[in-house]
Design a protein around this motif. Structure first.
Motif, PDB file in Angstrom:
ATOM      1  N   GLU A 133      38.399  16.078  56.105  1.00 37.12           N
ATOM      2  CA  GLU A 133      39.722  16.220  55.507  1.00 37.12           C
ATOM      3  C   GLU A 133      39.578  16.815  54.121  1.00 37.12           C
ATOM      4  OE1 GLU A 133      43.404  13.425  53.839  1.00 37.12           O
ATOM      5  OE2 GLU A 133      41.690  12.514  54.856  1.00 37.12           O
ATOM      6  N   ILE A 154      42.122  19.142  50.990  1.00 30.69           N
ATOM      7  CA  ILE A 154      43.311  19.877  50.560  1.00 30.69           C
ATOM      8  C   ILE A 154      42.849  21.029  49.684  1.00 30.69           C
ATOM      9  CG2 ILE A 154      45.385  19.787  49.122  1.00 30.69           C
ATOM     10  CD1 ILE A 154      45.689  16.862  50.023  1.00 30.69           C
ATOM     11  N   LEU A 174      52.007  14.483  47.112  1.00 26.63           N
ATOM     12  CA  LEU A 174      51.889  15.774  47.778  1.00 26.63           C
ATOM     13  C   LEU A 174      53.049  15.969  48.744  1.00 26.63           C
ATOM     14  CD1 LEU A 174      50.030  18.231  48.127  1.00 26.63           C
ATOM     15  CD2 LEU A 174      48.933  17.005  50.006  1.00 26.63           C
ATOM     16  N   ILE A 178      49.319  24.428  46.134  1.00 26.36           N
ATOM     17  CA  ILE A 178      48.794  23.764  47.311  1.00 26.36           C
ATOM     18  C   ILE A 178      48.856  24.745  48.474  1.00 26.36           C
ATOM     19  CG2 ILE A 178      49.082  21.849  48.924  1.00 26.36           C
ATOM     20  CD1 ILE A 178      48.230  20.926  46.208  1.00 26.36           C
ATOM     21  N   PRO A 185      48.557  24.711  52.319  1.00 27.32           N
ATOM     22  CA  PRO A 185      48.415  24.044  53.629  1.00 27.32           C
ATOM     23  C   PRO A 185      47.673  24.900  54.642  1.00 27.32           C
ATOM     24  CG  PRO A 185      50.653  23.833  52.791  1.00 27.32           C
ATOM     25  CD  PRO A 185      49.964  24.845  51.927  1.00 27.32           C
ATOM     26  N   SER A 209      44.017  24.367  54.140  1.00 29.07           N
ATOM     27  CA  SER A 209      43.610  22.966  54.110  1.00 29.07           C
ATOM     28  C   SER A 209      43.269  22.500  55.518  1.00 29.07           C
ATOM     29  CB  SER A 209      44.728  22.099  53.522  1.00 29.07           C
ATOM     30  OG  SER A 209      45.083  22.524  52.220  1.00 29.07           O
ATOM     31  N   GLN A 226      45.881  21.181  58.716  1.00 31.66           N
ATOM     32  CA  GLN A 226      46.861  22.043  58.065  1.00 31.66           C
ATOM     33  C   GLN A 226      48.236  21.377  58.013  1.00 31.66           C
ATOM     34  OE1 GLN A 226      45.915  25.447  60.684  1.00 31.66           O
ATOM     35  NE2 GLN A 226      45.579  26.605  58.810  1.00 31.66           N
ATOM     36  N   LEU A 267      51.067  19.031  55.268  1.00 29.89           N
ATOM     37  CA  LEU A 267      51.392  18.478  53.972  1.00 29.89           C
ATOM     38  C   LEU A 267      51.980  17.099  54.220  1.00 29.89           C
ATOM     39  CD1 LEU A 267      53.118  21.256  51.819  1.00 29.89           C
ATOM     40  CD2 LEU A 267      51.039  20.021  51.307  1.00 29.89           C
TER      41      LEU A 267
END
Length: 268
Positions: free
Chosen positions: A72, A74, A148, A252, A254, A257, A260, A262
């Motif tokens: 995991e 971000i 977030l 940020i 997504p 990340s 994917q 938020l």
């Protein structure tokens, strides 16, 4: 994030964990949240190539059950052509666990595929840095307001590099700011992270959120008016305990990340 992650942690100083100053604060805020932050600074001319390779990496991770169950992070794209990968960890031991999870995911998805993607990103990277941050909830204000969320992807970062030996004084000013904001009914929050591993310590990172840059500056103007002269005096007081201040912003991402999404978690 890359194979160089572990190497990036070698030979960088570690700052003793201070955490909440009193037993009451420790009980109120609980164990501190810690984050392993890996930053890659990309050559400006190769931003598109870098993001394309990173998205391929995300797709590869998504195809691996090992990765989806244990990895995991971000991602934040910054104003300095940087990409920061924020990985939650359980203490310093969590860094080793994160590294093991990454290695296992590489094996499960195929090292050859990972190597091909890493070769592409390596061409685009100028340099990389690594650090470990600890959320200081006792120094933050309205932590829940900076969670977030999809409607506030913009981040403003103030890196406060404290004069060695003056950390407690700088922390004291942060608490005075929180008390002032509460007394004035200011609903704009911030989070403060203390760097406990990384270059150029001691350092505190102040994080604020907004919908975009224009929204942030409009909010700051309103906050400064509400804080008034008291806020100006506190800012001048804080400057006495700083050897440097660096201001940056980021978004940020997504799409870069994993997974994917938020969420409304506390992770920045």
């Amino acid at each position: 994030m890359r194979r160089v992650l572990l190497l990036a942690l070698v030979a960088i100083p570690v700052l003793g964990l201070s955490g909440p100053a009193t037993a009451q604060e420790a009980e109120e805020y609980g164990p501190p949240e810690m984050f392993w932050v890996y930053q890659e600074y990309v050559k400006p001319a190769m931003l598109q190539e870098y993001e394309a390779a990173t998205k391929d990496l995300i797709d590869l991770l998504a195809s691996s059950q090992e990765a989806t169950s244990s990895i995991e992070f971000i991602t934040i794209s910054g104003s300095e052509f940087s990409y920061s990968y924020v990985i939650p960890v359980e203490g310093f031991g969590g860094i080793d666990e994160a590294w093991k999870s990454w290695q296992a995911a590489m094996e499960a998805a195929g090292r050859d595929k990972f190597s091909e993607i890493e070769a592409r990103t390596a061409k685009a990277i100028d340099h990389a840095e690594s650090s470990v941050l600890m959320l200081r909830a006792d120094l933050s204000y309205m932590v829940e307001a900076t969670a977030l969320t999809a409607d506030k992807p913009f981040r403003m970062y103030h890196y406060w590099y404290a004069i060695p030996g003056k950390e407690s004084e700088l922390e004291g000013v942060a608490k005075e700011f929180a008390a002032l904001y509460k007394a004035k009914g200011i609903d704009h929050g911030w989070r403060i992270y203390q760097a406990v591993m990384g270059p150029d310590l001691p350092m505190y990172l102040v994080v604020e959120t907004a919908a975009d840059e224009a929204d942030y500056h409009a909010t700051v103007k309103k906050v400064e008016e509400m804080a008034g002269e008291e806020g100006m005096k506190l800012n001048q007081k804080a400057l006495k305990f700083a050897r440097n201040i660096v201001i940056q912003h980021g978004w940020i991402r997504p799409d870069l990340s994993f997974p994917q999404t938020l969420s409304t978690s506390s992770r920045e």
